[in-house]
Scaffold this motif. Structure first.
Motif, PDB file in Angstrom:
ATOM      1  N   TYR A  54       0.790  -1.224   0.000  1.00 43.23           N
ATOM      2  CA  TYR A  54       0.000   0.000   0.000  1.00 43.23           C
ATOM      3  C   TYR A  54       0.822   1.274   0.000  1.00 43.23           C
ATOM      4  O   TYR A  54       0.268   2.359   0.130  1.00 43.23           O
ATOM      5  CB  TYR A  54      -0.943   0.003   1.212  1.00 43.23           C
ATOM      6  N   LEU A  55       2.129   1.167  -0.151  1.00 40.95           N
ATOM      7  CA  LEU A  55       2.954   2.365  -0.101  1.00 40.95           C
ATOM      8  C   LEU A  55       2.558   3.361  -1.184  1.00 40.95           C
ATOM      9  O   LEU A  55       2.305   4.541  -0.906  1.00 40.95           O
ATOM     10  CB  LEU A  55       4.430   1.991  -0.234  1.00 40.95           C
ATOM     11  N   PHE A 103      -5.692   8.708   5.467  1.00 40.43           N
ATOM     12  CA  PHE A 103      -5.434   7.606   6.389  1.00 40.43           C
ATOM     13  C   PHE A 103      -4.651   6.545   5.625  1.00 40.43           C
ATOM     14  O   PHE A 103      -5.014   6.191   4.498  1.00 40.43           O
ATOM     15  CB  PHE A 103      -6.743   7.005   6.917  1.00 40.43           C
ATOM     16  N   ALA A 104      -3.578   6.038   6.221  1.00 35.71           N
ATOM     17  CA  ALA A 104      -2.724   5.055   5.555  1.00 35.71           C
ATOM     18  C   ALA A 104      -3.251   3.640   5.805  1.00 35.71           C
ATOM     19  O   ALA A 104      -3.507   3.257   6.951  1.00 35.71           O
ATOM     20  CB  ALA A 104      -1.289   5.166   6.061  1.00 35.71           C
ATOM     21  N   ARG A 105      -3.400   2.887   4.732  1.00 33.44           N
ATOM     22  CA  ARG A 105      -3.832   1.497   4.867  1.00 33.44           C
ATOM     23  C   ARG A 105      -2.615   0.619   5.112  1.00 33.44           C
ATOM     24  O   ARG A 105      -1.579   0.768   4.455  1.00 33.44           O
ATOM     25  CB  ARG A 105      -4.566   1.049   3.596  1.00 33.44           C
ATOM     26  N   LEU A 106      -2.731  -0.313   6.067  1.00 33.87           N
ATOM     27  CA  LEU A 106      -1.620  -1.177   6.460  1.00 33.87           C
ATOM     28  C   LEU A 106      -1.963  -2.630   6.151  1.00 33.87           C
ATOM     29  O   LEU A 106      -3.128  -3.012   6.075  1.00 33.87           O
ATOM     30  CB  LEU A 106      -1.339  -1.025   7.963  1.00 33.87           C
ATOM     31  N   ASN A 107      -0.926  -3.451   6.003  1.00 36.04           N
ATOM     32  CA  ASN A 107      -1.132  -4.886   5.849  1.00 36.04           C
ATOM     33  C   ASN A 107      -0.138  -5.636   6.736  1.00 36.04           C
ATOM     34  O   ASN A 107       0.653  -5.027   7.465  1.00 36.04           O
ATOM     35  CB  ASN A 107      -1.014  -5.316   4.382  1.00 36.04           C
ATOM     36  N   GLY A 108      -0.183  -6.964   6.690  1.00 34.01           N
ATOM     37  CA  GLY A 108       0.720  -7.755   7.526  1.00 34.01           C
ATOM     38  C   GLY A 108       0.821  -9.178   7.040  1.00 34.01           C
ATOM     39  O   GLY A 108       0.021  -9.636   6.212  1.00 34.01           O
ATOM     40  N   GLN A 109       1.780  -9.901   7.579  1.00 38.46           N
ATOM     41  CA  GLN A 109       2.039 -11.272   7.145  1.00 38.46           C
ATOM     42  C   GLN A 109       1.299 -12.317   7.966  1.00 38.46           C
ATOM     43  O   GLN A 109       1.330 -13.506   7.632  1.00 38.46           O
ATOM     44  CB  GLN A 109       3.545 -11.565   7.205  1.00 38.46           C
ATOM     45  N   GLU A 153       7.436  -9.809   4.299  1.00 38.39           N
ATOM     46  CA  GLU A 153       7.946  -9.578   2.950  1.00 38.39           C
ATOM     47  C   GLU A 153       8.117  -8.077   2.719  1.00 38.39           C
ATOM     48  O   GLU A 153       7.675  -7.248   3.524  1.00 38.39           O
ATOM     49  CB  GLU A 153       6.996 -10.167   1.906  1.00 38.39           C
ATOM     50  N   ASN A 154       8.747  -7.728   1.590  1.00 38.56           N
ATOM     51  CA  ASN A 154       9.032  -6.319   1.351  1.00 38.56           C
ATOM     52  C   ASN A 154       7.773  -5.487   1.116  1.00 38.56           C
ATOM     53  O   ASN A 154       7.810  -4.266   1.207  1.00 38.56           O
ATOM     54  CB  ASN A 154       9.999  -6.144   0.168  1.00 38.56           C
ATOM     55  N   TYR A 155       6.642  -6.135   0.802  1.00 37.80           N
ATOM     56  CA  TYR A 155       5.400  -5.394   0.590  1.00 37.80           C
ATOM     57  C   TYR A 155       4.548  -5.309   1.862  1.00 37.80           C
ATOM     58  O   TYR A 155       3.468  -4.726   1.838  1.00 37.80           O
ATOM     59  CB  TYR A 155       4.571  -6.025  -0.543  1.00 37.80           C
ATOM     60  N   HIS A 156       5.007  -5.910   2.962  1.00 37.26           N
ATOM     61  CA  HIS A 156       4.284  -5.818   4.225  1.00 37.26           C
ATOM     62  C   HIS A 156       4.697  -4.563   4.997  1.00 37.26           C
ATOM     63  O   HIS A 156       5.830  -4.088   4.870  1.00 37.26           O
ATOM     64  CB  HIS A 156       4.550  -7.056   5.096  1.00 37.26           C
ATOM     65  N   VAL A 162      -5.702   2.411   8.624  1.00 39.14           N
ATOM     66  CA  VAL A 162      -6.798   1.493   8.327  1.00 39.14           C
ATOM     67  C   VAL A 162      -6.242   0.083   8.309  1.00 39.14           C
ATOM     68  O   VAL A 162      -5.210  -0.187   7.677  1.00 39.14           O
ATOM     69  CB  VAL A 162      -7.447   1.817   6.963  1.00 39.14           C
ATOM     70  N   LEU A 163      -6.926  -0.837   8.986  1.00 45.89           N
ATOM     71  CA  LEU A 163      -6.557  -2.248   9.007  1.00 45.89           C
ATOM     72  C   LEU A 163      -7.765  -3.097   8.628  1.00 45.89           C
ATOM     73  O   LEU A 163      -8.864  -2.911   9.165  1.00 45.89           O
ATOM     74  CB  LEU A 163      -6.078  -2.666  10.398  1.00 45.89           C
ATOM     75  N   ASP A 164      -7.564  -4.022   7.692  1.00 44.87           N
ATOM     76  CA  ASP A 164      -8.588  -4.997   7.329  1.00 44.87           C
ATOM     77  C   ASP A 164      -7.930  -6.368   7.408  1.00 44.87           C
ATOM     78  O   ASP A 164      -7.554  -6.964   6.392  1.00 44.87           O
ATOM     79  CB  ASP A 164      -9.099  -4.707   5.913  1.00 44.87           C
ATOM     80  N   PRO A 165      -7.748  -6.908   8.620  1.00 44.58           N
ATOM     81  CA  PRO A 165      -6.919  -8.110   8.809  1.00 44.58           C
ATOM     82  C   PRO A 165      -7.373  -9.326   8.017  1.00 44.58           C
ATOM     83  O   PRO A 165      -6.545 -10.121   7.569  1.00 44.58           O
ATOM     84  CB  PRO A 165      -7.001  -8.355  10.314  1.00 44.58           C
ATOM     85  N   ALA A 166      -8.679  -9.503   7.822  1.00 44.39           N
ATOM     86  CA  ALA A 166      -9.152 -10.673   7.088  1.00 44.39           C
ATOM     87  C   ALA A 166      -8.777 -10.604   5.612  1.00 44.39           C
ATOM     88  O   ALA A 166      -8.654 -11.635   4.948  1.00 44.39           O
ATOM     89  CB  ALA A 166     -10.667 -10.806   7.234  1.00 44.39           C
ATOM     90  N   VAL A 167      -8.561  -9.396   5.088  1.00 39.26           N
ATOM     91  CA  VAL A 167      -8.218  -9.206   3.680  1.00 39.26           C
ATOM     92  C   VAL A 167      -6.726  -8.988   3.497  1.00 39.26           C
ATOM     93  O   VAL A 167      -6.099  -9.564   2.598  1.00 39.26           O
ATOM     94  CB  VAL A 167      -9.006  -8.013   3.096  1.00 39.26           C
ATOM     95  N   ASP A 168      -6.137  -8.163   4.342  1.00 46.10           N
ATOM     96  CA  ASP A 168      -4.747  -7.730   4.156  1.00 46.10           C
ATOM     97  C   ASP A 168      -3.763  -8.401   5.104  1.00 46.10           C
ATOM     98  O   ASP A 168      -2.566  -8.119   5.039  1.00 46.10           O
ATOM     99  CB  ASP A 168      -4.640  -6.220   4.360  1.00 46.10           C
ATOM    100  N   GLY A 169      -4.240  -9.253   5.999  1.00 47.94           N
ATOM    101  CA  GLY A 169      -3.359  -9.841   6.993  1.00 47.94           C
ATOM    102  C   GLY A 169      -3.199  -8.929   8.197  1.00 47.94           C
ATOM    103  O   GLY A 169      -3.511  -7.743   8.162  1.00 47.94           O
TER     104      GLY A 169
END
Length: 273
Positions: free
Chosen positions: A61-62, A80-86, A105-108, A127-134
């Motif tokens: 999401y960068l 608002f910055a959207r974040l993700n995770g592994q 990973e480098n995109y997390h 913004v966090l959407d853990p079920a979609v973005d981890g």
């Protein structure tokens, strides 16, 4: 659509800003920043918090976050910055095994990303959407607590409000559960989120896609300082979202709180300039 006339100052804590080929082909959204600004103006919304829609997992999401920040300049938008995770946030034995072997990973999202987003004056929350973005790892969540900006969290079938309680709520930063922690007519999760307000002082709910008058009125009457207006535009036209609040059987003071006082107290960027 004609301008919607009402006597309230309205700020919107839940909107999307996507204007590229992928957003058009994937979500059917050809709503650019100028059109979004016009629609907000028609509805009487003076400022709106905007974030990117979900992207492909390996994209990250960068670029999308930076685009949202750039398009918000000189417009009544707060990025608002959207974040993700592994980490797999869906729970269960399989998710636990996956998380034991998960690597960033480098995109997390990394802790340094959160710090940069928080301190460059372009972003007002996350913004966090853990079920979609981890789900981000513990280091990232610790950095979220350190910067102490509000985090909008989506709950889905595989990531309930109770799951959010175990991973994100009460972890040192304010949390806004999108849509009362559910989706239209998902009364069970929405009621579950309302019950959580008793246990957590820094938990808030936004009104996006809450179609139940009963639940909205209950939230505004029982928790008048913890409910925020969120339209979900452009998925929902902001005029429609505002009318869902204006037609409730609650006082003008309650409406003023959900439209302006509550979100402005939590997100200082909403304050009059």
């Amino acid at each position: 659509m004609l301008e919607l006339e009402h006597g309230f100052r309205v700020v919107d804590c839940h909107a999307y800003l996507d204007h590229d080929e992928m957003a058009v082909t994937t979500y059917g959204r050809d709503t650019g920043p100028d059109q979004l600004e016009r629609e907000c103006h028609q509805a009487g919304i003076v400022r709106a918090a905007v974030s990117p829609s979900p992207h492909a997992e390996t994209t990250g999401y960068l670029r999308a976050n930076n685009a949202v920040a750039r398009l918000s300049v000189d417009r009544p938008f707060l990025a608002f910055a959207r974040l993700n995770g592994q980490l797999d946030a869906t729970g269960g034995a399989i998710a636990t095994m996956r998380n034991m072997r998960a690597t960033r990973e480098n995109y997390h999202t990394r802790p340094g990303d959160v710090e940069q987003y928080a301190y460059d004056d372009r972003f007002h929350g996350f913004v966090l959407d853990p079920a979609v973005d981890g789900l981000p790892d513990e280091e990232v969540r610790d950095e979220l607590a350190a910067v102490d900006l509000p985090v909008i969290v989506y709950c889905r079938d595989s990531f309930s409000p109770r799951a959010a309680e175990g991973e994100l709520i009460g972890e040192g930063f304010p949390v806004i559960l999108a849509g009362f922690g559910g989706y239209p007519m998902d009364r069970g999760r929405m009621a579950e989120s309302l019950d959580l307000l008793d246990a957590y002082d820094r938990l808030y709910l936004d009104s996006w896609a809450v179609r139940s008058r009963e639940l909205l009125e209950r939230g505004l009457l029982e928790y008048p300082d913890r409910i925020l207006f969120g339209s979900g535009t452009p998925q929902v036209h902001p005029n429609v979202a505002i009318m869902e609040i204006l037609t409730l059987d609650v006082s003008e003071d309650a409406m003023n709180k959900v439209f302006n006082k509550n979100p402005t107290r939590l997100i200082p960027g909403f304050a009059p300039q």
